[in-house]
Design an enzyme around this catalytic site. Structure first.
Site, PDB file in Angstrom:
ATOM      1  N   ILE A   1      56.192  37.582  45.110  1.00 29.35           N
ATOM      2  CA  ILE A   1      56.920  38.595  44.315  1.00 29.35           C
ATOM      3  C   ILE A   1      57.131  39.884  45.109  1.00 29.35           C
ATOM      4  O   ILE A   1      58.079  40.639  44.821  1.00 29.35           O
ATOM      5  CB  ILE A   1      56.176  38.860  42.990  1.00 29.35           C
TER       6      ILE A   1
ATOM      7  N   GLY B   1      44.532  38.637  43.945  1.00 29.40           N
ATOM      8  CA  GLY B   1      45.766  37.984  43.481  1.00 29.40           C
ATOM      9  C   GLY B   1      47.031  38.790  43.716  1.00 29.40           C
ATOM     10  O   GLY B   1      47.199  39.456  44.734  1.00 29.40           O
TER      11      GLY B   1
ATOM     12  N   ASP C   1      47.970  41.406  42.198  1.00 30.33           N
ATOM     13  CA  ASP C   1      47.637  42.843  42.172  1.00 30.33           C
ATOM     14  C   ASP C   1      47.355  43.323  43.606  1.00 30.33           C
ATOM     15  O   ASP C   1      47.914  44.313  44.084  1.00 30.33           O
ATOM     16  CB  ASP C   1      46.391  43.029  41.293  1.00 30.33           C
TER      17      ASP C   1
ATOM     18  N   SER D   1      48.092  36.186  33.985  1.00 26.75           N
ATOM     19  CA  SER D   1      46.827  35.650  33.449  1.00 26.75           C
ATOM     20  C   SER D   1      46.473  34.247  33.917  1.00 26.75           C
ATOM     21  O   SER D   1      45.396  33.742  33.568  1.00 26.75           O
ATOM     22  CB  SER D   1      46.830  35.644  31.904  1.00 26.75           C
ATOM     23  N   THR D   2      47.339  33.586  34.675  1.00 23.65           N
ATOM     24  CA  THR D   2      47.068  32.178  35.043  1.00 23.65           C
ATOM     25  C   THR D   2      46.234  32.053  36.309  1.00 23.65           C
ATOM     26  O   THR D   2      45.973  30.944  36.773  1.00 23.65           O
ATOM     27  CB  THR D   2      48.386  31.407  35.250  1.00 23.65           C
TER      28      THR D   2
ATOM     29  N   VAL E   1      43.035  34.510  38.138  1.00 28.34           N
ATOM     30  CA  VAL E   1      41.645  34.949  37.868  1.00 28.34           C
ATOM     31  C   VAL E   1      41.341  34.925  36.373  1.00 28.34           C
ATOM     32  O   VAL E   1      40.244  34.573  35.948  1.00 28.34           O
ATOM     33  CB  VAL E   1      41.449  36.388  38.424  1.00 28.34           C
TER      34      VAL E   1
END
Ligand code: APR
Length: 177
Positions: free
Chosen positions: A14, A35, A37, A124-125, A127
């Site tokens: 992304i 992730g 983030d 949410s998929t 961690v």
């Protein structure tokens, strides 16, 4: 333009996507993490974290399902919209509604900031352990419902980092067209 032609599924990273706003799967502290983030903060640079710190100083942590918007720093996007997905606890703690709120609130913030295009990770998929198939269904339904009531956005891209999410999202999108 029919809503299904506005939605696309892309396998990739992304941080490389040139849309007006990319969405970050953050945590309440907005101070970064792993992730997506971690990838966004690494690629976007310190400006993003600085903006997040200011938001938290002003209004406190970002609660689950809520979204905030910052600069995108060095990223090709104009904005990063940070949202906090639910941690999966079995599905009986309001997870689907909270996850849908992530998409709704991020879309609403994008429209309020005159964005024409937005890209989502599979919130949410990772961690947070949300089952990918259930999360994909919530994500597609929430985006389609929003696009039915608001014509401001021209493009909504789901950016799937892993092949499993990519094929799941494609299957769900095809089954709803
Ligand atoms: N581009 C797109 N998607 C990505 C990228 C990337 N560069 N990196 C990871 N992803 C995907 C993961 O493969 C997963 O499908 O993002 C999805 C969400 O996974 P996480 O990033 O783990 O986010 P989440 O499950 O929502 O957990 C949030 O993790 O990183 C921490 O600070 C974050 O505490 C928060 C928690």
């Amino acid at each position: 333009m029919p809503i299904h032609s506005k939605i696309e599924i892309i396998q990739g990273d992304i941080t490389t996507i040139g849309v007006d706003a990319i969405v970050n799967a953050a945590n309440a502290s907005l101070l970064g993490g792993g992730g997506v983030d971690g990838a966004i903060h690494r690629a976007g640079g310190p400006e993003i974290l600085e903006a997040c710190r200011k938001i938290v100083a002003r209004q406190g942590p970002c609660t689950t399902g809520e979204a905030v918007i910052t600069t995108a720093g060095n990223l090709p996007a104009k904005f990063v919209i940070h949202t906090v997905g639910p941690i999966w606890q079995g599905g009986q703690n309001g997870e689907p509604e909270l996850l849908a709120n992530c998409y709704r609130n991020a879309l609403q913030l994008a429209v309020e900031n005159d964005c024409k295009s937005i890209a989502f990770p599979n919130i949410s998929t990772g961690v947070y352990g949300y089952p990918k198939d259930q999360a994909a269904a919530v994500a597609v339904a929430a985006v389609q419902a929003f696009l039915k009531k608001s014509t401001a956005l021209e493009r909504v891209a789901f950016i799937c980092f892993d092949a499993e999410n990519f094929s799941l999202m494609q299957r769900i999108l095809q089954s709803t067209n």
